[in-house]
Design a protein around this motif. Structure first.
Motif, PDB file in Angstrom:
ATOM      1  N   LEU A 189       5.487  -8.163   9.826  1.00 26.29           N
ATOM      2  CA  LEU A 189       5.483  -6.937  10.143  1.00 26.29           C
ATOM      3  C   LEU A 189       4.101  -6.110   9.911  1.00 26.29           C
ATOM      4  CD1 LEU A 189       9.052  -5.982   8.445  1.00 26.29           C
ATOM      5  CD2 LEU A 189       8.539  -6.617  10.762  1.00 26.29           C
ATOM      6  N   SER A 190       3.986  -5.245  10.745  1.00 32.71           N
ATOM      7  CA  SER A 190       2.351  -4.782  10.662  1.00 32.71           C
ATOM      8  C   SER A 190       2.827  -3.048  10.679  1.00 32.71           C
ATOM      9  CB  SER A 190       1.577  -5.239  11.670  1.00 32.71           C
ATOM     10  OG  SER A 190       2.152  -4.788  13.067  1.00 32.71           O
ATOM     11  N   GLY A 191       1.703  -2.585  11.023  1.00 30.85           N
ATOM     12  CA  GLY A 191       1.541  -0.820  11.122  1.00 30.85           C
ATOM     13  C   GLY A 191       1.714  -0.353   9.794  1.00 30.85           C
ATOM     14  N   GLU A 192       1.986   0.861   9.711  1.00 32.01           N
ATOM     15  CA  GLU A 192       2.076   1.796   8.640  1.00 32.01           C
ATOM     16  C   GLU A 192       3.499   1.997   8.337  1.00 32.01           C
ATOM     17  OE1 GLU A 192       0.396   5.637   9.244  1.00 32.01           O
ATOM     18  OE2 GLU A 192      -1.734   4.736   9.315  1.00 32.01           O
ATOM     19  N   LEU A 193       3.941   2.137   6.692  1.00 30.03           N
ATOM     20  CA  LEU A 193       5.205   2.411   6.464  1.00 30.03           C
ATOM     21  C   LEU A 193       5.666   3.763   6.770  1.00 30.03           C
ATOM     22  CD1 LEU A 193       7.231   0.817   4.470  1.00 30.03           C
ATOM     23  CD2 LEU A 193       6.297   2.215   2.635  1.00 30.03           C
ATOM     24  N   ILE A 217       0.110   4.136   1.394  1.00 29.36           N
ATOM     25  CA  ILE A 217       1.487   4.381   0.777  1.00 29.36           C
ATOM     26  C   ILE A 217       1.882   5.935   0.872  1.00 29.36           C
ATOM     27  CG2 ILE A 217       3.029   3.984  -1.133  1.00 29.36           C
ATOM     28  CD1 ILE A 217       1.271   1.568  -1.891  1.00 29.36           C
ATOM     29  N   PRO A 218       2.993   6.232   1.711  1.00 30.11           N
ATOM     30  CA  PRO A 218       3.423   7.786   1.820  1.00 30.11           C
ATOM     31  C   PRO A 218       3.262   8.304   0.334  1.00 30.11           C
ATOM     32  CG  PRO A 218       4.467   6.282   3.357  1.00 30.11           C
ATOM     33  CD  PRO A 218       3.720   5.586   2.553  1.00 30.11           C
ATOM     34  N   HIS A 219       2.872   9.362   0.246  1.00 35.35           N
ATOM     35  CA  HIS A 219       3.009  10.213  -1.065  1.00 35.35           C
ATOM     36  C   HIS A 219       4.169  10.996  -1.171  1.00 35.35           C
ATOM     37  CE1 HIS A 219      -0.973   8.927  -3.169  1.00 35.35           C
ATOM     38  NE2 HIS A 219      -0.803   8.068  -2.034  1.00 35.35           N
ATOM     39  N   SER A 239      -3.948   0.523   1.696  1.00 37.48           N
ATOM     40  CA  SER A 239      -5.064   1.128   1.223  1.00 37.48           C
ATOM     41  C   SER A 239      -4.775   2.474   0.411  1.00 37.48           C
ATOM     42  CB  SER A 239      -6.214   1.265   2.268  1.00 37.48           C
ATOM     43  OG  SER A 239      -5.844   1.990   3.392  1.00 37.48           O
ATOM     44  N   GLY A 240      -6.014   3.245   0.065  1.00 40.56           N
ATOM     45  CA  GLY A 240      -5.823   4.539  -0.668  1.00 40.56           C
ATOM     46  C   GLY A 240      -5.152   4.238  -1.845  1.00 40.56           C
ATOM     47  N   GLU A 241      -4.811   5.308  -2.514  1.00 44.01           N
ATOM     48  CA  GLU A 241      -4.438   5.164  -4.194  1.00 44.01           C
ATOM     49  C   GLU A 241      -2.676   5.000  -3.985  1.00 44.01           C
ATOM     50  OE1 GLU A 241      -5.745   8.793  -6.057  1.00 44.01           O
ATOM     51  OE2 GLU A 241      -7.727   8.294  -5.690  1.00 44.01           O
ATOM     52  N   LEU A 242      -2.538   4.533  -5.208  1.00 39.54           N
ATOM     53  CA  LEU A 242      -0.920   4.505  -5.477  1.00 39.54           C
ATOM     54  C   LEU A 242      -0.307   5.871  -5.737  1.00 39.54           C
ATOM     55  CD1 LEU A 242       1.393   2.386  -6.334  1.00 39.54           C
ATOM     56  CD2 LEU A 242       0.587   2.672  -8.687  1.00 39.54           C
TER      57      LEU A 242
END
Length: 978
Positions: A189-193, A217-219, A239-242
């Motif tokens: 699977l690919s793309g954004e969550l 990761i959606p915040h 990528s990005g932050e937790l």
């Protein structure tokens, strides 16, 4: 009295079931009393294959299916409510029969071989009524359709893990308001969550691990998941932050975001997770210290912060987490001493602090706890190692790795008290004194490695009291005396490495009794006498290095010794035989010898040798002159082509550099600064403009650690691949970049992807490569269907072609740095072409950890020394990656595979199978027809040698090619032995 059912009646009922609108026949005329559930299940059975007759209890004449295997019924209505067919080895497609089970709530078909598209409308209809569906570990493919979730009814749990699903996770998943558990792990699977997933407030488990998902990761609203227990997004490209509010999910028990590209520090909200058992942040780019508030996570059992950029000290407060069982801080930049407070963690069983900057002595608590595994390698620990006489770890420790530190003093004799120790590694330190005889007390030991120390004295004959010993490494010490005859007692020994010592005496004939031996290194010693002829009985030998000794006499004839490399027997002046090209005394002269009586005239022999040298010198001179002329011509040609390109740029700059991939250029600059420098080694600098421009996202071919690749075409219609480098801000100056790329552009070989040109500005660098039409080896091995699988002969030729390409690179003093199956391309004729070579040379001198991060996608291919700051990266790293690649080609498995409860390392799995004489079980089951099993196993052994943990044990690529050619065309002697 029940009525019997004839096959004709059943067939008629099936026709009625499938086409009720076309079959007009009163049911009661069939004289049949078929239960709907029986009918539905029999239709389902008719459409699948059951090779092991697991469904033999399913009989069409039964009134009810409630006693059938795998079937559960409601006790009141006798209707089927659950169908559990896990691990039945069933195959085929899911048919309409299951739609007949109107009371079905649970469907588990996991661990079978079902195939077909996940878009099958039958699945969509099934989900409407089901509460639990598990289709994991099958062969379903395609993208997940929106309708699958738009009418998901009351479904609570869905697992599509370990299939071949592609595409994005549809936003419609947010429609499943009752959903509690979702597992789409181990797919493609690919793309954004989807951000909408956080609206499923009943979620307890989220597992999207081992896919190709990317983006942040959606915040937003993650804190609304009050019931969330498991949060697993590991092994993706996030990528990005937790999310900083992840700690608001107070019931979380597992947080696993390992092997992504996450940055930043640990969110403060994590301290609220007092029920959390597992935190794994492995393989990211997290920074900062481990905060003191870690003590608030009272239930923590597994803490894995390895392979990041954490710094500072290990906090004392970590000792307050008394539930801790496994602590992994490896491959970071932690420093200072280990806190004594960790001694309070009485449940601790695994501690891995390898490859950091820890100093000081090993605390006493390390051996006072009942640990199973201790790994402190690659630090700066000093002092004397003491186990004491009553260490609690004596009865529990299985792995002890203290290698690559600065420990000194003698190895304590109490080391023999570790009754369960399997792997002991104390190499690369400054230990002195003798090898303890008490090592023979390690009855469970498989590996003992004391190499690269200052140990002296003789090898204790008691050492083979360790009856299960498979690997003994004592090389690079100051050992004296002879090889003990009792070595024969190590009957399971596969690896005997005693090189670079001062060992004397003869090679004992009893070594020939060690029939499992594969790797022997006795080089750089003072061994004398002749080689026992019985050594030819060692049929499993892969290497036998006796170079740089004082051995004499004839080399053994037969088996491995017929093809032993010259380098393995060199610098033994008195050895003779055809391998060393020296006749043995008393041997009959060969017919082609010019002087049949060498004792007659030494002068004649000398004249012949001098003549031979003159021939060699003249040939060398010719080659040197030819090479010089070739290079000079090449320089002239390239210069002319560059002049041609520069003249053409002014005419076609607007066409040549039309980008639609998002890289805008200022049109207010002068043409030179606007368009940068374009150089084509092929002399053709004109590209097709418009929709097929250089960086058109619609023409994207793939992404890797160093950049994104696009397809485009030249004016003459020929296709090329454009690689946009990821790290322009870290690239070298234009002068350095030009020099390095031109070196790569001069490399020409049929098994290497041709670098045709490049483009450079301070903010954008492109490499223009030959386009290879049939895609990557990775796709052929892991994404193709069974009908198009590579044959054994095709696989062998790919291995050989890759080896030739890599050998040419090494001959040109170029290290690939990133060997993996996605960087081996297959052209239309099936020829292998190695691409993406030497890209690390285009970057400045990066920190080793940063560079390893750039090729993190090569997980499983990276040589172990890549992680060591003090070890020089050489061609041996490429050879390690090649060895893993060989195993991947033969087995059809990825270097690292993530299972439900385990992580399978390909090298370890294959080595274990080989040890248990089950190597043929590793061969890819997709291989069809007749193929030579022995040839496959020989290639597997070669792959394992190349993937040796120790660089010096890996052959060079020229040797690999010779071995492959011998495997493919064995000599007459070898055929007789086989």
């Amino acid at each position: 009295m029940r009525m019997s059912t004839t096959p004709f009646q059943l067939l008629f009922a099936l026709l009625l079931f499938f086409s009720p609108e076309t079959v007009i026949f009163p049911v009661n005329c069939l004289n049949i009393a078929l239960n709907d559930d029986v009918l539905g299940l029999m239709v389902f059975k008719a459409d699948i294959q059951d090779p092991y007759f697991k469904l033999s209890t399913w009989k069409e004449e039964d009134d009810s299916p409630c006693k059938w295997v795998g079937v559960t019924c409601d006790p009141y209505s006798n209707r089927v409510t659950e169908l559990h067919l896990t691990g039945f080895s069933l195959s085929g497609h899911i048919s309409k029969g299951l739609l007949r089970l109107q009371s079905l709530q649970t469907l588990s078909l996991s661990r079978n071989n079902f195939t077909g598209l996940i878009t099958n409308p039958i699945l969509t209809q099934l989900i409407k009524n089901l509460q639990y569906i598990d289709l994991s570990q099958n062969g379903f493919s395609g993208s997940i359709p929106d309708p699958l979730f738009t009418q998901c009814g009351s479904i609570k749990s869905i697992s599509l893990a370990n299939n071949k699903l592609t595409g994005q996770i549809p936003n419609s998943i947010s429609s499943c308001s009752s959903l509690q558990n979702v597992d789409f792990s181990s797919n493609q699977l690919s793309g954004e969550l989807p951000k909408s997933i956080w609206s499923l407030t009943n979620l307890r488990t989220i597992d999207f691990s081992n896919n190709f998902l990317d983006g942040d990761i959606p915040h937003e609203k993650i804190e609304t998941l009050f019931d969330l227990r498991v949060f697993n997004l590991s092994s993706n490209n996030f990528s990005g932050e937790l999310p900083d509010k992840i700690g608001e999910c107070l019931l979380l028990e597992t947080v696993d975001v390992s092997n992504n590209y996450l940055v930043g520090t640990l969110p403060v909200s994590l301290q609220k997770l007092s029920l959390c058992n597992v935190v794994s942040l492995r393989g990211n780019y997290f920074t900062g210290d481990v905060p003191e508030w870690i003590r608030s996570m009272k239930s923590l059992e597994i803490l894995d912060l390895s392979v990041n950029n954490f710094t500072g000290l290990v906090p004392n407060s970590l000792g307050d987490v008394e539930s801790l069982k496994s602590l992994n801080l490896s491959l970071n930049q932690f420093a200072g001493n280990l806190p004594e407070s960790l001694g309070k963690c009485g449940n601790l069983s695994v501690i891995d602090l390898s490859w950091n900057l820890f100093t000081g002595e090993v605390p006493v608590w390390v051996f006072d706890l009942r640990l199973n595994s201790v790994s402190l390698l690659g630090n700066r620990f000093t002092g004397i190692v003491e186990f004491g006489e009553s260490a609690a770890a004596f009865d529990s420790l299985e792995i002890l790795d203290l290698s690559s530190n600065s420990f000194s003093g003698m190895i304590p004799s109490s080391i023999g008290n570790f009754s369960r120790l399997i792997d002991l590694n104390m190499s690369r330190n400054s230990f002195i004194g003798s090898v303890p005889a008490s090592l023979g007390g390690l009855k469970a030991a498989n590996v003992i490695d004391l190499s690269h120390n200052w140990l002296n004295g003789s090898i204790p004959y008691e050492i083979c009291g360790a009856g299960l010993l498979e690997e003994l490494w004592l090389d690079s010490n100051l050992l004296t005396g002879s090889i003990p005859e009792q070595i024969q007692n190590c009957s399971d020994l596969t690896t005997l490495i005693l090189g670079r010592n001062n060992i004397t005496g003869t090679i004992p004939v009893d070594i020939a009794k060690l029939t499992e031996l594969e790797y022997v290194d006795l080089s750089f010693n003072h061994l004398s006498g002749s080689l026992p002829k019985e050594l030819t009985n060692l049929t499993s030998l892969v290497t036998f290095n006796i170079s740089h000794n004082e051995l004499e006499g004839e080399l053994p004839l037969g088996g491995f010794f017929n093809t032993i490399p010259v380098s393995s027997v060199s610098d033994n002046p008195s050895l003779c035989g055809s391998i060393v090209k020296q006749s043995c005394p008393g041997a009959h002269p060969k017919p082609i010898v010019l002087n049949p009586n060498p004792s007659h005239s030494d002068h004649g022999s000398t004249s012949l040798n001098m003549s031979h040298k003159r021939i060699i010198l003249s040939i060398s001179a010719i080659i040197a002159i030819g090479a010089a002329v070739f290079i000079a011509l090449g320089v002239i040609v390239v210069t002319i082509l560059n002049l041609h390109v520069r003249n053409s740029i002014s005419r076609s700059a607007a066409v040549a550099l039309t980008f639609s991939g998002g890289d805008d250029f200022s049109h207010t600059r002068s043409p030179s600064s606007d368009y940068g420098k374009l150089v084509m080694f092929t002399g053709d600098a004109e590209f097709v403009s418009g929709t097929n421009a250089l960086l058109n996202k619609e023409c994207e071919l793939g992404r890797g650690g160093f950049g994104v690749v696009y397809w485009t075409a030249l004016r003459n219609g020929r296709s090329v691949a454009i690689k946009k480098l990821h790290v322009p801000s870290m690239s070298k100056s234009q002068e350095d970049f030009d020099r390095e790329v031109k070196k790569l552009g001069m490399i020409r070989h049929s098994n290497l992807v041709l670098l045709e040109g490049y483009y450079w500005t301070p903010t954008l660098q492109l490499l223009i490569n030959e386009y290879v039409s049939s895609g990557s080896l990775y796709k052929h091995l892991h994404e193709g269907n069974a009908e198009n699988t590579l044959s054994w002969r095709e696989r062998f030729e790919i291995i050989l072609g890759t080896a030739k390409g890599l050998a040419h690179l090494h001959q040109m003093k170029v290290i690939h740095y990133n060997m993996k199956s996605s960087n081996v391309l297959i052209d239309c004729s099936g020829e292998a072409k190695v691409g993406d070579f030497g890209l690390a040379a285009l970057l400045p001198s990066l920190d080793r950890h940063v560079l390893s991060g750039k090729i993190q996608s090569a997980l499983g291919y990276m040589a172990p020394e890549f992680a060591c700051q003090t070890v020089k990266i050489t061609e041996k790293c490429d050879i390690y990656g090649f060895g893993v690649l060989v195993l991947e080609i033969v087995t059809g498995k990825k270097p690292v595979e993530y299972m439900e409860d385990d992580v399978v390392i390909l090298c370890d799995m294959v080595r274990g199978a080989l040890d248990n004489n089950q190597a043929d079980g590793c061969i890819d089951r997709k291989l069809k027809g007749n193929f030579p099993i022995e040839e496959c196993i020989s290639v597997i052994k070669l792959g394992l040698v190349c993937a040796s943990q120790v660089p010096s044990n890996r052959p060079d690529m020229e040797e690999v090619i010779k071995v492959l050619e011998l495997i493919q065309c064995p000599s007459e002697g070898q055929e007789e032995i086989e």
